[in-house]
Design a protein around this motif. Structure first.
Motif, mmCIF file in Angstrom:
data_model
loop_
_atom_site.group_PDB
_atom_site.id
_atom_site.type_symbol
_atom_site.label_atom_id
_atom_site.label_comp_id
_atom_site.label_asym_id
_atom_site.label_seq_id
_atom_site.Cartn_x
_atom_site.Cartn_y
_atom_site.Cartn_z
ATOM 1 N N ALA A 201 0.806 -1.222 0.000
ATOM 2 C CA ALA A 201 0.000 0.000 0.000
ATOM 3 C C ALA A 201 0.839 1.273 0.000
ATOM 4 O O ALA A 201 0.718 2.104 -0.900
ATOM 5 C CB ALA A 201 -0.934 -0.007 1.211
ATOM 6 N N ALA A 202 1.712 1.412 0.990
ATOM 7 C CA ALA A 202 2.384 2.705 1.126
ATOM 8 C C ALA A 202 3.548 2.654 2.107
ATOM 9 O O ALA A 202 3.534 1.892 3.061
ATOM 10 C CB ALA A 202 1.384 3.760 1.597
ATOM 11 N N ILE A 203 4.550 3.443 1.803
ATOM 12 C CA ILE A 203 5.550 3.855 2.796
ATOM 13 C C ILE A 203 5.569 5.369 2.673
ATOM 14 O O ILE A 203 6.303 5.948 1.890
ATOM 15 C CB ILE A 203 6.950 3.274 2.499
ATOM 16 N N GLY A 204 4.702 5.990 3.447
ATOM 17 C CA GLY A 204 4.494 7.437 3.303
ATOM 18 C C GLY A 204 3.249 7.700 2.485
ATOM 19 O O GLY A 204 2.991 7.004 1.499
ATOM 20 N N ARG B 128 2.231 10.823 1.149
ATOM 21 C CA ARG B 128 2.157 11.981 0.241
ATOM 22 C C ARG B 128 1.645 11.489 -1.107
ATOM 23 O O ARG B 128 1.964 10.376 -1.537
ATOM 24 C CB ARG B 128 3.529 12.642 0.109
ATOM 25 N N ASN B 129 0.834 12.313 -1.767
ATOM 26 C CA ASN B 129 0.154 11.836 -2.970
ATOM 27 C C ASN B 129 0.718 12.375 -4.279
ATOM 28 O O ASN B 129 0.079 12.283 -5.330
ATOM 29 C CB ASN B 129 -1.348 12.122 -2.872
ATOM 30 N N ASP B 130 1.933 12.951 -4.220
ATOM 31 C CA ASP B 130 2.577 13.441 -5.448
ATOM 32 C C ASP B 130 3.801 12.596 -5.796
ATOM 33 O O ASP B 130 4.702 13.054 -6.490
ATOM 34 C CB ASP B 130 2.966 14.910 -5.310
ATOM 35 N N PHE C 19 -4.910 3.205 -2.184
ATOM 36 C CA PHE C 19 -4.372 4.115 -1.173
ATOM 37 C C PHE C 19 -3.988 5.457 -1.804
ATOM 38 O O PHE C 19 -4.233 6.521 -1.241
ATOM 39 C CB PHE C 19 -3.138 3.505 -0.493
ATOM 40 N N HIS C 20 -3.354 5.387 -2.988
ATOM 41 C CA HIS C 20 -2.964 6.630 -3.660
ATOM 42 C C HIS C 20 -4.199 7.470 -3.986
ATOM 43 O O HIS C 20 -4.221 8.679 -3.710
ATOM 44 C CB HIS C 20 -2.179 6.302 -4.936
ATOM 45 N N GLU C 21 -5.207 6.830 -4.551
ATOM 46 C CA GLU C 21 -6.425 7.566 -4.906
ATOM 47 C C GLU C 21 -7.089 8.153 -3.661
ATOM 48 O O GLU C 21 -7.590 9.275 -3.693
ATOM 49 C CB GLU C 21 -7.393 6.634 -5.644
ATOM 50 N N TYR C 22 -7.081 7.377 -2.578
ATOM 51 C CA TYR C 22 -7.681 7.880 -1.337
ATOM 52 C C TYR C 22 -6.934 9.106 -0.841
ATOM 53 O O TYR C 22 -7.527 10.085 -0.384
ATOM 54 C CB TYR C 22 -7.665 6.780 -0.270
ATOM 55 N N SER C 23 -5.594 9.078 -0.948
ATOM 56 C CA SER C 23 -4.800 10.214 -0.481
ATOM 57 C C SER C 23 -5.014 11.438 -1.366
ATOM 58 O O SER C 23 -5.098 12.569 -0.876
ATOM 59 C CB SER C 23 -3.306 9.845 -0.429
ATOM 60 N N ILE D 288 -3.374 9.649 7.345
ATOM 61 C CA ILE D 288 -4.574 9.505 6.514
ATOM 62 C C ILE D 288 -5.125 8.084 6.709
ATOM 63 O O ILE D 288 -6.153 7.918 7.352
ATOM 64 C CB ILE D 288 -4.238 9.770 5.020
ATOM 65 N N LEU D 289 -4.419 7.094 6.223
ATOM 66 C CA LEU D 289 -4.820 5.693 6.451
ATOM 67 C C LEU D 289 -3.778 4.965 7.317
ATOM 68 O O LEU D 289 -3.980 3.805 7.682
ATOM 69 C CB LEU D 289 -5.006 4.959 5.114
ATOM 70 N N THR D 290 -2.675 5.619 7.605
ATOM 71 C CA THR D 290 -1.645 5.018 8.463
ATOM 72 C C THR D 290 -1.379 5.931 9.656
ATOM 73 O O THR D 290 -1.724 7.113 9.639
ATOM 74 C CB THR D 290 -0.298 4.849 7.714
#
Lengths: 223, 223, 223, 223
Positions: D141-144, D146-148, D182-186, D198-200
């Motif tokens: 899903a994510a390490i961080g 930020r959505n850019d 996760f990216h779209e949610y952010s 946000i989710l973490t």
């Protein structure tokens, strides 16, 4: 056919099979990384071993195979052992690995965790043993030839070599402790504490002296 | 005013200045990373040095300052030396750094290149010397306390310590060689070759014995 | 000499000085890493800029200097800026750095911490500005040319570029946003999402198209 | 027994077996790293799935098992899959891995090479399929947050996720594309482009919203 004749036939058959076994070439695979990959080149340590067998007139007794691939770590050996070792049905396998497991930590970020190194190493050995292969372990020789333990990866090379030594001892396996013998050689022959040029030409890969040194050390383990 | 009187006045002035210097507290800064940051805590090595000065009744002669920040590498010291050292006008500065320069290579990917370590280290020393500060160099003690050079960063710690030793020798600077003394202590007092628990409580940071050991080693250098 | 004559003399002197300034070549330094080091080679982006000035007949108005060294990170620029930039007394300096700060994290373990990148970057800019130099910032273009942000270092390159963009905006500095323009170029011209071969010949260093592209982008910033 | 009776008996037997299958609980294992290890805690995503099944009155139809271990990479899953998955004879296995394969490159120097990630991943899937298990792949899903795409590991996470997506598509496997969702949610819910929250709650591990989000996304894949 009476039972005596049957027994005799069986006996002769056995002798024949035994003689066949006796004639069978001993198949030896050197399984490792780029150092072993280069070992089959002219003047490489595997080439030198072959030449030596020719000189001694016993070349027909052995089949010597180099199975080294550059950049390989223990889990690369694990992933390709079926094809490159087990299917070749060798009698003896030298496992010489560890340099990249340690080195790739800093050069690629993808070295091998200490505990995983042991797990994959053991998996490789056990699978070979299950096929009746005689396994000889080899410690990683060097990344840098300074002899005061000031080469960047010395700590890790010592740690991983300690694991190999202990595993060999605990399981009564053959051991060629190149880590130890390279260090001792550098202490005796590297008075300026140079980084390379003693047994390697680039801190890792063997120069002419290095290939001769390794060929001799390797062969001691099966004589 | 004739010339004799002038000379006398100057002489008396010098005496006065000298006596003033004599009365002045000696200001000592320990400049470093988390180990030094923790050194000012109760029982920390800097705290122990202060207590010792009190016990000896000479506390008034010294001002002891800890200027450690967790995670600092040599270039962090460089970046904050103006504010944290030069503006404090110390007489003596201990520079104790190197653990993170080596450690952060594998833990963050942002360790310090060997050659840059030397460049920034020299820049720090020279700027302090330009202000008349007496500089004492300290080698990084340990990341792991095994005494057979099988701690992961031993190679690099030895290499970077070699640089510090040579620089101290070449420039006649004081040296507290904790790398050497910690190793010798572990050889003598760590028969099970444990990773920590001898002078550290986590491979790096000092336990009670470690703080006492470092306090003593540090103070030797100015006695 | 009466006051009118004095005034006239002063006026003429000013004109002379102004004309002298007008005649003075504009000195421009490109300060960076291997990409800039290769930029001075025939066909390199700096060479192309020079050729362009010749073609336009304005070559005499400019002195164009490449000051790139392979492997340089921001703190290498900091360490050599006195000699390589300040002592050259340029009018304009392009600072193009960042690829190695990010890349060396995984390839050598010695990348630059994000916060230190900013600190050294600011120190470099401020010291140049103190000497009256006009500073133009350049974002790191690429390590890999895939255009869906799936190149290993894309995250960090975007992060470090964000810092440069914000610093340029906050301080009203010139900016050549190669990171942005390379990405847009790849979106438009790299339908197979290849790793290299669009503007680079190895994921990082410029091919012929890349040199032409960079030369044009760079020059826009001072026109 | 005549043939009609035989047929009838067989028919009844089949019905019985079918009803038996219908009664059998569906066994689902979530196989992964620390995120999955924490997923079984109260409020964790696995716990939420279980609660949901209770609320819907179908808890008896499923056995839900969390098999996550902190720090696991794909080859850790490979090494423990026999015991932790195959011997449990599940019907469905979610494989959710990748964060540590990427992250450990910079935090430990022991991340997973991109090509080895694929090799071990495929070995894991094939061995499960050979036992008739239905495999569902999950992207890291994510390490961080930020959505850019300016989180340090975004490039690698995208690259490794691309591999998982392609492998799922090529082999018609179920896919829960958490990386994408996760990216779209952010993008929709993180206007300040924060790194976490946000989710973490720490850039990687799920907060309450994250657990609910993942529970819902996971369950969609088998509905």
């Amino acid at each position: 056919m009476n039972s005596k004749l049957l027994l005799l036939t069986a006996f002769i058959g056995c002798l024949f099979l035994l003689s066949f076994r006796g004639d069978k070439k001993k198949k030896i695979i050197f399984f490792g990384d780029s150092i072993t990959q280069m070992g089959v080149n002219k003047g490489g340590y595997i080439d030198l071993i072959k030449q030596d067998l020719v000189n001694k007139g016993v070349a027909d007794n052995y089949e010597i195979i180099g199975a080294g691939i550059g950049g390989n770590k223990i889990y690369d050996l694990f992933l390709r052992m079926d094809k490159d070792v087990l299917e070749q049905h060798p009698d003896i396998v030298y496992i010489w690995v560890g340099v990249n497991d340690v080195w790739h930590k800093s050069s690629m970020g993808t070295g091998t965790d200490y505990d995983k190194f042991g797990k994959f190493y053991e998996a490789v050995v056990k699978k070979m043993q299950a096929q009746g292969i005689s396994v000889i372990l080899v410690t990683p020789a060097a990344i840098g030839e300074r002899n005061d333990f000031s080469n960047e990866q010395d700590g890790d090379l010592n740690l991983y070599s300690n694991w190999i030594r202990k595993y060999a001892a605990d399981n009564s396996l053959g051991l060629v402790d190149l880590r130890k013998s390279f260090h001792e050689y550098s202490v005796a022959n590297n008075p300026k504490n140079n980084d390379w040029g003693i047994l390697t030409n680039d801190r890792v890969h063997l120069n002419a002296k290095g290939n001769a040194f390794v060929a001799a050390e390797m062969w001691k383990a099966i004589k």
